[in-house]
Design an enzyme around this catalytic site. Structure first.
Site, PDB file in Angstrom:
ATOM      1  N   LYS A  22       0.838  -1.152  -0.004  1.00 33.48           N
ATOM      2  CA  LYS A  22       0.112   0.051  -0.055  1.00 33.48           C
ATOM      3  C   LYS A  22       0.943   1.447   0.000  1.00 33.48           C
ATOM      4  CE  LYS A  22      -3.595  -0.297   2.519  1.00 33.48           C
ATOM      5  NZ  LYS A  22      -4.253  -0.582   3.937  1.00 33.48           N
ATOM      6  N   ARG A  91      -2.833   3.655   8.409  1.00 37.77           N
ATOM      7  CA  ARG A  91      -3.313   2.436   7.698  1.00 37.77           C
ATOM      8  C   ARG A  91      -2.106   1.342   7.815  1.00 37.77           C
ATOM      9  NH1 ARG A  91      -4.660   4.958   1.778  1.00 37.77           N
ATOM     10  NH2 ARG A  91      -5.781   2.968   1.561  1.00 37.77           N
ATOM     11  N   GLY A 100      -8.194  -6.482   4.456  1.00 39.61           N
ATOM     12  CA  GLY A 100      -9.004  -6.497   5.673  1.00 39.61           C
ATOM     13  C   GLY A 100      -8.602  -7.326   6.772  1.00 39.61           C
ATOM     14  N   MET A 102      -5.727  -6.511   8.535  1.00 35.45           N
ATOM     15  CA  MET A 102      -4.979  -5.997   9.651  1.00 35.45           C
ATOM     16  C   MET A 102      -5.908  -4.738  10.152  1.00 35.45           C
ATOM     17  SD  MET A 102      -1.189  -6.494   9.197  1.00 35.45           S
ATOM     18  CE  MET A 102      -1.363  -6.059   7.534  1.00 35.45           C
ATOM     19  N   ARG A 335      -3.287  -1.563  -6.397  1.00 31.41           N
ATOM     20  CA  ARG A 335      -2.250  -2.248  -6.377  1.00 31.41           C
ATOM     21  C   ARG A 335      -2.611  -3.456  -7.754  1.00 31.41           C
ATOM     22  NH1 ARG A 335      -5.709  -4.835  -1.503  1.00 31.41           N
ATOM     23  NH2 ARG A 335      -7.486  -4.974  -2.530  1.00 31.41           N
ATOM     24  N   HIS A 451     -16.189  -8.142   1.069  1.00 31.76           N
ATOM     25  CA  HIS A 451     -15.040  -8.653   2.013  1.00 31.76           C
ATOM     26  C   HIS A 451     -15.369 -10.387   1.434  1.00 31.76           C
ATOM     27  CE1 HIS A 451     -13.941 -11.405   5.394  1.00 31.76           C
ATOM     28  NE2 HIS A 451     -12.936 -10.480   5.434  1.00 31.76           N
ATOM     29  N   ARG A 570       3.726 -48.237 -11.637  1.00 34.66           N
ATOM     30  CA  ARG A 570       3.600 -49.308 -10.434  1.00 34.66           C
ATOM     31  C   ARG A 570       3.328 -50.516 -10.399  1.00 34.66           C
ATOM     32  NH1 ARG A 570       0.994 -44.515  -9.247  1.00 34.66           N
ATOM     33  NH2 ARG A 570       1.972 -43.248  -7.773  1.00 34.66           N
ATOM     34  N   ARG A 625       8.634 -50.011 -12.612  1.00 35.89           N
ATOM     35  CA  ARG A 625       9.218 -49.931 -11.121  1.00 35.89           C
ATOM     36  C   ARG A 625       8.925 -51.633 -10.674  1.00 35.89           C
ATOM     37  NH1 ARG A 625       7.453 -46.765  -5.896  1.00 35.89           N
ATOM     38  NH2 ARG A 625       5.410 -48.212  -6.077  1.00 35.89           N
ATOM     39  N   GLU A 758      15.654 -42.858  -2.954  1.00 33.89           N
ATOM     40  CA  GLU A 758      14.433 -42.287  -1.995  1.00 33.89           C
ATOM     41  C   GLU A 758      14.632 -42.909  -0.800  1.00 33.89           C
ATOM     42  OE1 GLU A 758      10.942 -44.719  -3.174  1.00 33.89           O
ATOM     43  OE2 GLU A 758      12.262 -46.417  -3.858  1.00 33.89           O
ATOM     44  N   SER A 777      15.661 -41.675 -10.463  1.00 32.58           N
ATOM     45  CA  SER A 777      14.276 -41.149 -10.478  1.00 32.58           C
ATOM     46  C   SER A 777      14.093 -40.825  -8.891  1.00 32.58           C
ATOM     47  CB  SER A 777      13.401 -42.002 -10.960  1.00 32.58           C
ATOM     48  OG  SER A 777      12.032 -41.175 -10.817  1.00 32.58           O
ATOM     49  N   GLY A 779      12.427 -40.737  -5.799  1.00 37.88           N
ATOM     50  CA  GLY A 779      11.139 -41.049  -5.040  1.00 37.88           C
ATOM     51  C   GLY A 779      10.772 -39.922  -3.801  1.00 37.88           C
ATOM     52  N   THR A 780      10.306 -38.819  -4.213  1.00 38.76           N
ATOM     53  CA  THR A 780      10.395 -37.742  -3.065  1.00 38.76           C
ATOM     54  C   THR A 780       9.407 -38.194  -2.122  1.00 38.76           C
ATOM     55  OG1 THR A 780       9.093 -36.414  -4.561  1.00 38.76           O
ATOM     56  CG2 THR A 780      11.289 -35.797  -4.753  1.00 38.76           C
ATOM     57  N   ASN A 781       8.418 -38.752  -2.309  1.00 38.91           N
ATOM     58  CA  ASN A 781       7.650 -39.342  -1.229  1.00 38.91           C
ATOM     59  C   ASN A 781       8.460 -39.957   0.017  1.00 38.91           C
ATOM     60  OD1 ASN A 781       5.171 -39.103   0.478  1.00 38.91           O
ATOM     61  ND2 ASN A 781       4.489 -41.216  -0.321  1.00 38.91           N
ATOM     62  N   ASP A 782       8.918 -41.160  -0.377  1.00 37.53           N
ATOM     63  CA  ASP A 782       9.765 -41.881   0.715  1.00 37.53           C
ATOM     64  C   ASP A 782      11.019 -41.211   0.922  1.00 37.53           C
ATOM     65  OD1 ASP A 782       8.664 -44.500   1.452  1.00 37.53           O
ATOM     66  OD2 ASP A 782       8.851 -45.220  -0.721  1.00 37.53           O
ATOM     67  N   CYS A 845       9.593 -38.913  -9.592  1.00 30.37           N
ATOM     68  CA  CYS A 845       8.532 -39.283  -9.907  1.00 30.37           C
ATOM     69  C   CYS A 845       7.562 -39.512  -8.697  1.00 30.37           C
ATOM     70  CB  CYS A 845       8.546 -40.966 -10.341  1.00 30.37           C
ATOM     71  SG  CYS A 845       9.315 -41.956  -9.029  1.00 30.37           S
ATOM     72  N   TYR A 865      13.496 -34.595 -16.011  1.00 25.46           N
ATOM     73  CA  TYR A 865      12.039 -34.507 -16.226  1.00 25.46           C
ATOM     74  C   TYR A 865      11.370 -34.508 -14.687  1.00 25.46           C
ATOM     75  CZ  TYR A 865      12.395 -39.477 -15.217  1.00 25.46           C
ATOM     76  OH  TYR A 865      12.558 -40.896 -14.919  1.00 25.46           O
TER      77      TYR A 865
HETATM   78  P1  ADP Z   1      -7.324  -2.074   3.905  1.00 26.15           P
HETATM   79  O1  ADP Z   1      -6.000  -2.526   3.653  1.00 26.15           O
HETATM   80  O2  ADP Z   1      -8.496  -3.023   4.676  1.00 26.15           O
HETATM   81  O3  ADP Z   1      -8.182  -1.863   2.398  1.00 26.15           O
HETATM   82  P2  ADP Z   1      -7.416   0.672   4.168  1.00 26.15           P
HETATM   83  O4  ADP Z   1      -5.897   1.179   4.920  1.00 26.15           O
HETATM   84  O5  ADP Z   1      -7.323   0.993   2.591  1.00 26.15           O
HETATM   85  O6  ADP Z   1      -7.549  -0.907   4.493  1.00 26.15           O
HETATM   86  O7  ADP Z   1      -8.103   1.557   4.702  1.00 26.15           O
HETATM   87  C1  ADP Z   1      -9.475   1.330   4.759  1.00 26.15           C
HETATM   88  C2  ADP Z   1     -10.636   2.289   4.214  1.00 26.15           C
HETATM   89  O8  ADP Z   1     -10.407   3.861   4.701  1.00 26.15           O
HETATM   90  C3  ADP Z   1     -10.365   2.361   2.822  1.00 26.15           C
HETATM   91  O9  ADP Z   1     -11.751   2.412   2.324  1.00 26.15           O
HETATM   92  C4  ADP Z   1      -9.672   3.448   2.688  1.00 26.15           C
HETATM   93  O10 ADP Z   1     -10.280   4.107   1.169  1.00 26.15           O
HETATM   94  C5  ADP Z   1     -10.301   4.437   4.006  1.00 26.15           C
HETATM   95  N1  ADP Z   1      -9.192   5.476   4.053  1.00 26.15           N
HETATM   96  C6  ADP Z   1      -7.809   5.015   4.431  1.00 26.15           C
HETATM   97  N2  ADP Z   1      -7.125   6.163   4.246  1.00 26.15           N
HETATM   98  C7  ADP Z   1      -8.150   7.225   4.155  1.00 26.15           C
HETATM   99  C8  ADP Z   1      -7.821   8.721   4.047  1.00 26.15           C
HETATM  100  N3  ADP Z   1      -6.723   9.379   4.169  1.00 26.15           N
HETATM  101  N4  ADP Z   1      -8.813   9.407   3.508  1.00 26.15           N
HETATM  102  C9  ADP Z   1     -10.267   8.896   3.479  1.00 26.15           C
HETATM  103  N5  ADP Z   1     -10.307   7.642   3.438  1.00 26.15           N
HETATM  104  C10 ADP Z   1      -9.146   6.908   3.698  1.00 26.15           C
HETATM  105 MG    MG Z   2      -7.750  -0.477   0.966  1.00 29.09          MG
HETATM  106 MG    MG Z   3       8.867 -45.161  -2.619  1.00 31.52          MG
END
Ligand code: ADP
Ligand code: MG
Ligand code: MG
Length: 894
Positions: A22, A91, A100, A102, A335, A451, A570, A625, A758, A777, A779-782, A845, A865
């Protein structure tokens, strides 16, 4: 001196490790000249230091103050100044997006005095009090750890007493009253006053965001997404802009393309007069972006420009958060957007066509995990009944399961082996365990960016959201659609590709992508995009891909899926069913003659099996085998036999003499640790005639195929070798039989003889073993079992989840190769094997051969392979191609 704080102007997208995704992207947008509210980011390094020591690293406080002063100077407003206060958001955001998971706290800087100043400066009382109550609520929850529902309870009480349903209908006086009630709540529940000092608010908010990295749900999410716990989060402090300043304000989310299908065209949701999470929380119904065009033509046009600029700059699907404050557009986040597997393939093909990315990059942007999802079956739409309800297709795929209404129940039932569908009004981060446990998520509220939708897409989980006709009765453990009542436990089918929900278990059919692999039928759109990615992968990959196949049918399918041979056939599977009797006879043989007779009976059956497989793979190598499992596995269960014999004796009737004989044999052959017992090459060395019979069957099959004009390429593989001497003796026997059959038939049968690696000892003495082996070859399981000293069957259920919890494993070592341990043995064996025998052909294998991450390792380790189950052959081909791309082209699949 370490630097912990970066202004947006000093960062950029390549600094995501330090600034989090972010923070880095806010900096990037700032540099691109997009309208981003000014701010700065505290590094992940500061977070790591904080989490390690429990206190802020020295100097951090001072750096934050300096950056804050600069922010204040630029804004012409000051934090805590009563007449026109600067407000901030704090943030969270780590290297990889964890939507969502953190915390974020908005409106930092408000107190009893500043709220009045804000009202005056904005000319909007209601807005000021609304912002203040939001701050107390977020601060109370995130920083003070109070239960969010306490605040919601107070809010509901107030709405009820005012006789309103919507929070927009509360006026300034109501909200001022709400603030008082919230402050009381904080005093009562947290035992302290809501802090009036903006500096204290800021300081505690930053630390709380650091802490939120360690929250239960954030941890769970990281485990699921294989994100390391050690990374830490960055903290971004940013000037607030306000979407809750009336009808000409609002906030929204947008994508540059449809993240569900990949189809081009802007896509998103908008909510007028709203702040922050309102738009994704499903509390009020959002409108599609196209409606914003009517509401605010200028902002809409600007938004379109910015989205286009971002897509051209990032050269990929972008998603953004934006806010409009009184007709002025602000960009709050961007992002490279999460997408479904379908969208990933489609977008890669389209961006390649648009010349925005190279074909190599196109390949880098799709993944084997995604391809696997596209190969799953779908509902047979011609055979399903009428729909129960429709919602928005938020994350594609077909899922069938029993309805459950809460996360805990979902987890409980899933642990008991049941398939469940989690049905909620909307989901919150607290529902994450239930979402992980469920086959699908179905919600009655929220859009494609809610969400539920975002998290489900990230997990590749089926999701239908916003099914508005679906009425949930809180606490009643049922939902209704019109007159139909659906109780908890009822089986429903959820189609995340078109948003339809059916009652009962709907029948499934193959996906179009699967049909393409089966028949080569190509169609425009997704299938074409997949086909192009496959062609590119085949073009660039160095690893060959073979299949593990024990039957002609499997071998034929594998070939259709692009397998370049069989890496593991086998033979023991050929001793099951009817043939078990013959194996029994061989084991129970009292003398040479009886044993030979039993083996003679098995010979034609084995020959027939091999002929079929060699025919299906004509012209391509087939690695067979020799028998591997302990022979007692072919005998009946010891307890069953003992009970039968004992019951007969107790009833005074004579027990079946065959049973008694079998029991005797089973007891004689019983092993405490069959995995480490008489099996593999050891069997061949101590059970006379067995290997000779198998080799004869192979050789005669080769003769038969050669006579039929085919081009059989059988390879003989000896399992569980630990010492070169074992292989030498076994090989002498193999060659004796090959020569014998060649003489008898007049056709020279040459089969390369190689060994499985193996056991750790085999890997460590690979240089010697290579003197006798024409190929290796793994035999990565064994090899995984014997390296770690645990047997998969015994321990997986016993402690793997605890090991994942404790971070000892990030994934099961049986799923993805343990590079540090098992992988090291592989590297040693490759190096020493090839030193002893230049050009030694080496493959793998174990099922790791079809695991995307492991394929990359095998490529790097220099194998020739990988071999995996037929259905994973396309996945291995794709990943082998991706592994061969130059480092720079490889993109993060997360
Ligand atoms: P998340 O990682 O869960 O998306 P964000 O940090 O993006 O959390 O923020 C949660 C919400 O708050 C988002 O909808 C974001 O757009 C809003 N928000 C964050 N910073 C600001 C800001 N400076 N002004 C207005 N809204 C904000
Ligand atoms: Mg966000
Ligand atoms: Mg074996």
């Amino acid at each position: 001196m370490v630097r912990y704080v970066y202004d947006f102007a000093d960062g950029g997208r390549d600094m995501a490790d330090l600034l989090g995704g972010k923070g880095a992207n806010l900096a990037e947008m700032t540099r691109l000249g997009l309208p981003v509210p000014p701010g700065f980011t505290v590094t992940t390094e500061a977070c790591r230091a904080f989490l390690a020591t429990g206190v802020e690293p020295p100097g951090l406080g001072r750096e934050i103050s300096q950056h804050l002063s600069a922010l204040e100077r630029a804004a012409g407003r000051r934090l805590g100044r009563p007449d026109d206060p600067l407000l901030l958001s704090v943030r969270s955001g780590g290297r990889f997006s964890m939507p969502g998971m953190m915390e974020t706290i908005l409106d930092i800087g408000l107190n009893d005095a500043c709220v009045l100043g804000l009202a005056k400066a904005s000319g909007d009382q209601r807005f000021a009090w609304d912002s203040y109550r939001r701050l107390i609520q977020m601060f109370g929850g995130t920083v003070m750890g109070l239960d969010g529902s306490l605040f919601e309870g107070v809010m509901s009480d107030l709405k009820r007493s005012r006789g309103v349903a919507n929070d927009l209908d509360l006026n300034a006086t109501d909200l001022a009253e709400l603030v008082e009630a919230y402050k009381d709540l904080v005093r009562r529940e947290a035992g302290e006053h809501f802090p009036q000092s903006p500096e204290e608010q800021l300081h505690r908010a930053v630390n709380a965001v650091f802490e939120s990295w360690r929250s239960e749900r954030a941890r769970l999410y990281r485990r699921r997404e294989h994100i390391s716990d050690a990374l830490g989060t960055a903290v971004t402090v940013q000037t607030m802009v306000f979407g809750n300043l009336g009808p000409d304000s609002g906030s929204g989310v947008a994508f540059t393309r449809d993240p569900a299908t990949g189809r081009p065209g802007l896509y998103g949701d908008y909510l007028a007069n709203a702040q922050g999470e309102d738009v994704v929380a499903g509390i009020r119904n959002t409108v599609p972006l196209t409606a914003l065009k009517e509401l605010d033509t200028t902002s809409y046009a600007r938004l379109c420009d910015h989205l286009r600029a971002l897509e051209a700059h990032y050269r990929d699907l972008c998603d953004i958060e934006f806010t409009i404050e009184r007709g002025r557009l602000w960009m709050l986040q961007t992002r490279v957007g999460k997408r479904t597997a379908e969208a990933a393939f489609t977008i890669a093909a389209e961006l390649t066509d648009e010349d925005l990315i190279t074909p190599d990059e196109g390949l880098a942007r799709v993944s084997g995990h995604g391809l696997a999802r596209l190969m799953f079956p779908r509902f047979d739409t011609s055979a399903v009944g009428e729909a129960l309800v429709h919602g928005l297709p938020a994350s594609p795929g077909a899922a069938v399961g029993a309805v459950v209404f809460d996360s805990a129940e979902a987890v409980r039932r899933a642990d008991a082996g049941e398939h469940v569908i989690l049905v909620r009004q909307e989901t919150t981060p607290d529902d994450l365990p239930g979402m992980v446990a469920a086959q699908a998520v179905l919600t009655s509220r929220g859009g494609k960016t809610s969400h539920a939708a975002v998290v489900a897409r990230g997990m590749g989980k089926v999701c239908v959201c916003g099914a508005e006709e679906l009425a949930l009765e809180a606490g009643a453990h049922r939902f209704t659609v019109g007159d139909t009542i659906i109780e908890e436990g009822t089986v429903i089918s959820v189609d995340g590709s078109d948003g339809t929900v059916y009652l009962g278990a709907a029948p499934m059919v193959d996906s179009a992508v699967m049909r393409y692999f089966e028949t080569g039928t190509r169609s425009a759109g997704l299938v074409d995009a997949v086909a192009r990615a496959m062609e590119k992968a085949d073009d660039v990959r160095r690893l060959e891909v073979r299949a593990n196949a024990d039957t002609p049918e499997d071998a034929a399918r594998a070939r259709r899926f692009g397998a370049q041979g069989v890496g593991l056939c086998r033979t023991e599977h050929m001793f099951l069913g009817e043939r078990r009797k013959l194996v029994e006879a061989m084991i129970l043989a009292r003398n040479e003659a009886e044993r030979e007779e039993a083996l003679r009976a098995l010979l034609p059956l084995q020959r027939q099996d091999f002929t079929g497989i060699l025919q299906a793979m004509d012209g391509l190598p087939v690695t067979i085998r020799l028998i591997d499992p302990p022979l007692h596995e072919f005998l009946p269960d010891r307890t069953d036999l003992a009970v039968r014999v004992a019951t007969a004796e107790a009833q005074g009737t004579a027990s079946d003499p065959h049973d008694a004989e079998l029991l005797d044999a089973v007891n004689r052959m019983h092993e405490e640790n069959p995995m480490l017992g008489l099996r593999g090459v050891r069997l061949g060395l101590v059970v006379p005639g067995l290997v000779a019979m198998q080799v004869r069957a192979i050789a005669e099959a080769v003769v038969e195929r050669t006579r039929a004009g085919g081009s059989p390429k059988a390879e003989i593989m000896v399992p569980l070798v630990g010492a070169v001497e074992e292989l030498r003796i076994e090989r002498t026997e193999v060659e004796r039989v090959l020569t014998e059959v060649s003489k008898e038939s007049g056709i020279t049968v040459h089969c390369p003889v190689g060994t499985m690696i193996e056991l750790p000892r085999a890997a460590l003495t690979a240089g010697r073993i290579a003197q006798e082996a024409e190929f290796f070859s793994f035999g990565t399981n064994d090899l995984t079992q014997t390296t770690w000293g645990f047997s998969r069957d015994d321990v997986e259920a016993a402690f793997f989840s605890a090991y994942l919890d404790k971070g000892i494993f990030t994934t099961s070592p049986f799923e993805t190769i343990d590079i540090a341990g098992v992988g090291r043995l592989v590297q040693i064996a490759v190096a020493e094997g090839r030193a002893a025998r230049p050009g030694l052909k080496i493959g793998v294998c174990g099922e790791h051969g079809g695991d995307p991450d492991s394929v990359h390792f095998f490529h790097t380790a220099g194998l020739d392979y990988v071999s995996c189950s037929p259905f994973r052959v396309p996945i291995a081909r794709l990943e082998a191609g991706r592994a061969a791309l130059p480092e720079t082209e490889r993109s993060d699949s997360r």
